[in-house]
Design an enzyme around this catalytic site. Structure first.
Site, PDB file in Angstrom:
ATOM      1  N   GLY A 215       0.806  -1.231   0.000  1.00  0.00           N
ATOM      2  CA  GLY A 215       0.000   0.000   0.000  1.00  0.00           C
ATOM      3  C   GLY A 215       0.830   1.267   0.000  1.00  0.00           C
ATOM      4  O   GLY A 215       0.379   2.318   0.429  1.00  0.00           O
ATOM      5  N   ASP A 265       1.810  -0.717 -13.841  1.00  0.00           N
ATOM      6  CA  ASP A 265       2.471  -1.461 -12.763  1.00  0.00           C
ATOM      7  C   ASP A 265       2.845  -2.872 -13.191  1.00  0.00           C
ATOM      8  O   ASP A 265       3.966  -3.331 -12.972  1.00  0.00           O
ATOM      9  CB  ASP A 265       1.561  -1.524 -11.531  1.00  0.00           C
ATOM     10  CG  ASP A 265       1.175  -0.140 -11.054  1.00  0.00           C
ATOM     11  OD1 ASP A 265       1.755   0.838 -11.554  1.00  0.00           O
ATOM     12  OD2 ASP A 265       0.299  -0.032 -10.180  1.00  0.00           O
TER      13      ASP A 265
HETATM   14  C1  GLA Z   1      -1.720   2.784  -9.584  1.00  0.00           C
HETATM   15  C2  GLA Z   1      -2.259   2.031 -10.780  1.00  0.00           C
HETATM   16  C3  GLA Z   1      -1.503   2.419 -12.062  1.00  0.00           C
HETATM   17  C4  GLA Z   1      -1.456   3.932 -12.225  1.00  0.00           C
HETATM   18  C5  GLA Z   1      -0.997   4.615 -10.946  1.00  0.00           C
HETATM   19  C6  GLA Z   1      -1.091   6.102 -11.038  1.00  0.00           C
HETATM   20  O1  GLA Z   1      -0.425   2.400  -9.288  1.00  0.00           O
HETATM   21  O2  GLA Z   1      -2.141   0.630 -10.588  1.00  0.00           O
HETATM   22  O3  GLA Z   1      -2.104   1.796 -13.161  1.00  0.00           O
HETATM   23  O4  GLA Z   1      -2.682   4.420 -12.658  1.00  0.00           O
HETATM   24  O5  GLA Z   1      -1.756   4.184  -9.823  1.00  0.00           O
HETATM   25  O6  GLA Z   1      -0.274   6.596 -12.023  1.00  0.00           O
END
Ligand code: GLA
Length: 478
Positions: A215, A265
């Site tokens: 988190g 990500d």
């Molecule tokens: C999270 C989401 C990503 C992206 C970021 C903000 O990490 O999983 O896909 O949107 O927030 O940039």
């Protein structure tokens, strides 16, 4: 990955101190060829060589492009690249295929890194360009294949275990018929997504730990998803284009966990390149590794504050972007995402959008423009301007996208006062978690010490602050 050809660029240090760079699909064999005098005239003339740098690329084309980049670098720049990447052990190519039929090991490990994002926040679900890097913090699974179709999970950091039947994932229940615990939804969601396109997900027991704080905006959940997907890929022996593979991990998060995240990500955890940031266009899905200026370092500063309600707040932001699109299409029917709208076009239509929706859209279109400028800064090595763009990004995430919090704002403000700090901003979804800082190499230790002290004094929380080394993407390890 096991049984697959890889594409690499490499640097050799010759006996007389010269560097030689090239690309290959087989680093160990190539090194032998050079040292037998048959590799290249240059290495033959300059004496026996040591492999001092190895970088894996997704395909032949990017390996050849990267080779050209390396060849254009002068000696000093290559030396700086090596400073980011102290000698990597030369791994023998993985030889898991002993016979023509691939038999996976019954016990193996999977490693998948978290990520930090340097610039381009909350744009990956608006078709924007992002600049993340995989980091040297990772999830590590110890996997044992099982005969029965059950997913046994032991999450050591959480002190939690669960047993999930792999045949009835839709129900969201464990083997006792109880609702599945939240931590199990990530691996279960991946199995569900893989099954949805007919891929095999064998029963397995996974015992795992993570050094990616949960988190904290460093993609601990994407690392878990990618690690499990890789375990099933290995056990199932199936193949899938890499981008489809990460999109299935994203589908697990979107449709099973219920967070409408973009692709950044999962992409970063899988495609990470040691020592490099990744320039990823979430519209075309093109990407390439990007060298960061040699005299800079990335520092991650964890505020110690964890996101609350982040899933729902994140989905709300996404809904605001969709609302902006719906309204803007009345004037600009050809647009398919906020990526298509320039800051000027948005301002010209500002009257037609409710204030909150306008602010969200402003952040997105300006952030996308900032990433475009940042790329030019990197090309000309303008770290000051890159840092200024990071600062503008933070201000916009705070004031327009409203995903910051007082602790993140303090961490950024305190960092900006310390000599050597080029830029600081929140990283990831926000609402707590970490900041990313671009810092001059020679001041980095002092920066870390002082930021930790200042934050503790001002906010009353002892933060974790660490130097981050861009890392290789997810892989199997025997
Ligand atoms: C999270 C989401 C990503 C992206 C970021 C903000 O990490 O999983 O896909 O949107 O927030 O940039």
């Amino acid at each position: 990955m096991a049984g697959q050809p890889g594409f690499y660029v490499y640097i050799l240090a010759c006996e007389n101190g010269a560097y030689y760079s090239g690309w290959t699909t087989d680093p160990a064999r190539r090194l032998k060829t050079h040292n037998s005098g048959k590799g290249a005239r240059y290495t033959r003339m300059n004496g026996p060589s040591r492999l001092v740098y190895l970088e894996k690329l997704p395909n032949r084309k990017s390996a050849m492009q990267r080779e050209q980049q390396l060849k254009r670098m002068d000696h000093a720049r290559k030396a700086a690249l090596l400073a980011w990447n102290p000698v990597q052990p030369v791994r023998e190519p993985e030889k898991t295929e002993k016979s023509s039929v691939f038999v996976p090991a019954e016990r193996f490990s999977v490693i998948a890194p978290g990520r930090v994002n340097l610039l381009g926040e909350h744009v990956d679900y608006n078709d924007g360009i992002v600049l993340p890097a995989a980091i040297d913090r990772e999830v590590r699974l110890e996997v044992t294949a099982l005969a029965e179709p059950i997913l046994k999970l032991n999450a050591l950091d959480l002190g939690l275990s669960a047993e999930i039947p792999l045949e009835k994932l839709k129900a969201g229940k464990d083997t006792r018929g109880e609702p599945m615990p939240a931590f199990a939804r990530y691996p279960a969601g991946v199995a569900w997504a893989l099954q949805s396109i007919g891929l095999e997900t064998r029963g397995l027991e996974a015992t795992y730990r993570s050094t990616v704080p949960i988190g904290a905006g460093l993609s601990s959940s994407a690392a878990v998803e990618v690690a499990f997907a890789l375990a099933w890929k290995y056990l199932g022996g199936w193949n899938l284009p890499d981008m489809d593979f990460v999109q299935l991990c994203q589908a697990a998060e979107n449709h099973y966990v219920g967070v409408q995240s973009g692709l950044m990500d999962q992409f970063s955890s899988y495609f990470g390149v040691e020592g490099c940031a990744l320039r990823f266009d979430t519209r075309s899905l093109d990407w390439r590794p990007v060298q960061l200026p040699a005299d800079t370092r990335i520092v991650i500063a964890d505020t110690g504050v964890r996101r609350t309600l982040s899933g729902s707040a994140y989905n709300e932001r996404r809904a605001d972007c969709e609302e902006a699109m719906r309204l803007l299409r009345a004037w600009l029917p050809e647009i398919t995402a906020l990526r298509d709208v320039t800051p000027e076009q948005l301002e010209a239509r500002a009257q037609g959008l409710p204030e909150r929706v306008l602010q969200r859209a402003r952040h997105v279109v300006e952030e996308i423009a900032r990433v475009e400028q940042a790329e030019k800064c990197l090309e000309r090595g303008d770290t000051r301007q890159f840092g200024a763009l990071m600062a503008a990004s933070h201000a916009s995430l705070r004031d327009q996208y409203e995903v910051s919090c007082p602790e993140l704002d303090s961490m950024v403000a305190l960092a900006n006062r310390i000599p050597g700090c080029l830029g600081a901003r929140l990283t990831g979804a926000g609402f707590g978690g970490c900041t990313v800082n671009l810092v001059e190499s020679d001041k980095v230790e002092m920066f870390i010490e002082q930021l930790a002290r200042d934050y503790h004094e001002n906010v009353g929380i002892a933060p974790s602050i660490y130097l981050c080394r861009p890392a290789q993407g997810a892989h199997i390890s025997m």
